[in-house]
Motif scaffolding. Sequence first.
Motif, PDB file in Angstrom:
ATOM      1  N   ILE A 202       0.833  -1.202   0.000  1.00  0.00           N
ATOM      2  CA  ILE A 202       0.000   0.000   0.000  1.00  0.00           C
ATOM      3  C   ILE A 202       0.869   1.254   0.000  1.00  0.00           C
ATOM      4  N   ALA A 203       1.960   1.238   0.764  1.00  0.00           N
ATOM      5  CA  ALA A 203       2.870   2.381   0.775  1.00  0.00           C
ATOM      6  C   ALA A 203       3.519   2.571  -0.600  1.00  0.00           C
ATOM      7  N   PHE A 204       3.860   1.483  -1.259  1.00  0.00           N
ATOM      8  CA  PHE A 204       4.446   1.563  -2.599  1.00  0.00           C
ATOM      9  C   PHE A 204       3.448   2.139  -3.597  1.00  0.00           C
ATOM     10  N   ILE A 205       2.230   1.658  -3.584  1.00  0.00           N
ATOM     11  CA  ILE A 205       1.195   2.156  -4.497  1.00  0.00           C
ATOM     12  C   ILE A 205       0.941   3.637  -4.227  1.00  0.00           C
ATOM     13  N   TYR A 206       0.894   4.022  -2.971  1.00  0.00           N
ATOM     14  CA  TYR A 206       0.681   5.426  -2.603  1.00  0.00           C
ATOM     15  C   TYR A 206       1.807   6.305  -3.138  1.00  0.00           C
ATOM     16  N   SER A 207       3.039   5.863  -2.992  1.00  0.00           N
ATOM     17  CA  SER A 207       4.165   6.674  -3.455  1.00  0.00           C
ATOM     18  C   SER A 207       4.203   6.762  -4.976  1.00  0.00           C
ATOM     19  N   VAL A 208       3.806   5.717  -5.672  1.00  0.00           N
ATOM     20  CA  VAL A 208       3.746   5.769  -7.136  1.00  0.00           C
ATOM     21  C   VAL A 208       2.664   6.746  -7.578  1.00  0.00           C
ATOM     22  N   LYS A 209       1.518   6.709  -6.933  1.00  0.00           N
ATOM     23  CA  LYS A 209       0.425   7.623  -7.285  1.00  0.00           C
ATOM     24  C   LYS A 209       0.780   9.082  -7.013  1.00  0.00           C
TER      25      LYS A 209
ATOM     26  N   GLY B 162       3.719  10.339  -7.353  1.00  0.00           N
ATOM     27  CA  GLY B 162       4.786  10.782  -8.242  1.00  0.00           C
ATOM     28  C   GLY B 162       6.170  10.692  -7.651  1.00  0.00           C
ATOM     29  N   GLN B 163       6.351   9.866  -6.647  1.00  0.00           N
ATOM     30  CA  GLN B 163       7.653   9.747  -6.006  1.00  0.00           C
ATOM     31  C   GLN B 163       8.719   9.224  -6.969  1.00  0.00           C
ATOM     32  N   TYR B 164       8.319   8.382  -7.913  1.00  0.00           N
ATOM     33  CA  TYR B 164       9.280   7.756  -8.813  1.00  0.00           C
ATOM     34  C   TYR B 164       9.323   8.418 -10.184  1.00  0.00           C
ATOM     35  N   ASP B 165       8.677   9.556 -10.351  1.00  0.00           N
ATOM     36  CA  ASP B 165       8.741  10.275 -11.619  1.00  0.00           C
ATOM     37  C   ASP B 165      10.130  10.856 -11.806  1.00  0.00           C
ATOM     38  N   ASP B 166      10.635  10.731 -13.013  1.00  0.00           N
ATOM     39  CA  ASP B 166      11.978  11.217 -13.313  1.00  0.00           C
ATOM     40  C   ASP B 166      11.856  12.526 -14.078  1.00  0.00           C
TER      41      ASP B 166
END
Length: 55
Positions: free
Chosen positions: A20-27, A29-33
């Motif tokens: 859930i923490a991973f999905i939240y961070s992806v939503k 934009g944590q991993y946007d380059d």
Amino acid sequence: MSVIYLLLTLSILVAIVFFIAFIYSVKKGQYDDSYTPSVRMLFDDELVKENKKIN
């Protein structure tokens, strides 16, 4: 045997929390380059020159 059930349950709960923490961070934009596209244009000419040398 009850300890195994307890550990299995806890490990599944921890895995769900991390998922859930991973999905939240992806939503969020944590991993946007945002850095690479601005720098890529500086190296495009070098890539074209290398490809012409190989051919």
